[in-house]
Enzyme design. Structure first.
Site, PDB file in Angstrom:
ATOM      1  N   CYS B  81       0.826  -1.216   0.000  1.00  0.00           N
ATOM      2  CA  CYS B  81       0.000   0.000   0.000  1.00  0.00           C
ATOM      3  C   CYS B  81       0.861   1.267   0.000  1.00  0.00           C
ATOM      4  CB  CYS B  81      -0.912   0.037   1.220  1.00  0.00           C
ATOM      5  SG  CYS B  81      -2.248  -1.165   1.173  1.00  0.00           S
ATOM      6  N   CYS B 224       9.460   5.658  34.626  1.00  0.00           N
ATOM      7  CA  CYS B 224       9.362   6.853  35.465  1.00  0.00           C
ATOM      8  C   CYS B 224       8.262   6.693  36.511  1.00  0.00           C
ATOM      9  CB  CYS B 224       9.100   8.090  34.612  1.00  0.00           C
ATOM     10  SG  CYS B 224      10.611   8.876  34.032  1.00  0.00           S
TER      11      CYS B 224
END
Lengths: 106, 263
Positions: B81, B224
């Site tokens: 595509c 984190c």
């Protein structure tokens, strides 16, 4: 098959010191990582790396469990003759990865 | 006259030094925002710069293979595509996350890749943080390397971006820290021996030396959250996309480095 990146200078002057850099994808499993059930992930590291120029060994390295995944090995050699560089990595499972590169000396 | 000549002689090396500095710090902006690249050691910077030494390039190569491999019941590859990724995917990573009209919410690049897999290739979506998904996003991201981050000017994204900003400044976890406490208030300082960067997502997916592998921004954000002893959101959670939306608008104009190397 593992991915490999090799960096050989495109051309070298006779007598020049050249740096050859190699990078291979490999988990380098140390054998010391616990699975959580009391056993360990089996060791799987690259044991040896060998580089030959037209069949003659120019560099060899023994690797150990403390070396990080995807080992990057760079070494220097004196460019004397043009030829075919053959790199091979051998791991714990006996798998050998072989790559080639041309060395052009002028 | 003599003075002018002297000044000119000075200018030349100064200009050359500027050039050298510009190429040395690829992601620095004039407004004080700095990529994590600038906080790294020279060795790590060298590792990122050299495509034959950057271990993230292994993932990019894997991604190139996947781009051209047929998959799913449709038996189509990405390339069938989108053709050549170096043209069709150029700049795409710089403008993600983008709004998906089909899902009526913003999606990140990984979400886009999986949406394509499901609808176009009729294949099962790739698991989050899988080698394949990281490789494909590294390959697509790499096509935008060197381009400035350009968040789309889409009003539908605004409420999501605001939610991302709210999350960025909200204190969470047992340590009761927000992202901003470290990455705005103490950027450039140290957390133990590690330098706290300014949290600009310029090079994801990154090859992190600590991980000994490539990982997504979501993995980094989870790290984190765990660091401040908060419960991290699950992979693929909308909160990560919203945070990324905010972080990308905060890093607008900075240079894409994918695949970046970080310590």
């Amino acid at each position: 098959m593992a991915r490999v990146l090799i960096n050989v200078p495109p051309k070298a002057k006779r007598g020049e010191v050249i740096e050859i850099k190699t990078l291979i994808s490999h988990p380098m499993e140390t054998g010391y990582r616990p699975k959580g059930d009391g056993t360990f992930f089996p060791r799987d590291i690259i044991q040896t790396f060998v580089c030959t120029l037209d069949g003659e060994e120019i560099f060899r390295a023994d690797l150990h469990p403390a070396i990080a995944a995807n080992p990057f090995i760079a070494f220097t050699t004196v460019a004397r003759e043009s030829g075919l560089l053959v790199f091979s990595w051998t791991d714990d499972r006996g798998e050998v990865q072989t790559e080639q590169a041309k060395l052009v000396v002028e | 006259m003599i003075r002018l000549v002297a000044a000119q002689r000075l200018l030349v090396p100064a200009a050359m030094m500027c050039l050298a500095a510009a190429s040395a710090v690829m992601a620095q902006t004039i407004d004080g925002r700095r990529s994590g690249f600038d906080f790294m050691s020279r060795d790590s910077q060298q590792l990122q710069r050299d495509d034959t030494a950057n271990p993230g390039m292994l993932a990019v190569l894997d991604g190139e293979g996947l781009w051209n491999a047929k998959a799913g019941r449709a038996n189509r590859s990405c390339a069938d595509c989108h053709q050549d990724a170096s043209t069709s995917m150029k700049g795409v990573a710089a403008r993600y996350p983008a709004f998906s009209a089909a899902l009526n919410r913003p999606i990140d690049l990984q979400g886009r890749i999986n949406a394509c897999r499901e609808t176009q290739q009729q294949a099962t979506p790739l698991p989050w943080e899988s080698k394949e998904l990281l490789a494909l996003s590294a390959y697509v991201g790499n096509q935008s390397r060197g381009m400035p981050i350009a968040p789309p000017d889409d009003a539908r994204l605004a409420p999501f971006r605001q939610r991302g900003e709210a999350l960025y400044t909200r204190r969470v976890g047992q340590l009761n820290f927000s992202c901003a406490n470290c990455h705005d208030d103490n950027a450039g300082g140290k957390l133990a021996s590690a330098v706290i960067p300014q949290a600009h997502p310029t090079g994801y997916p990154i090859y992190r030396l600590e991980w000994q592998g490539i990982g997504s921004l979501q993995r980094r954000l989870r790290g984190c959250f765990i660091g401040v002893r908060a419960e991290p959101y699950a992979y693929g959670a909308q909160e990560y996309v919203e945070l990324e939306l905010f972080l990308m608008s905060r890093a607008k104009g900075m240079t894409i480095e994918t695949p970046a190397v970080r310590p």
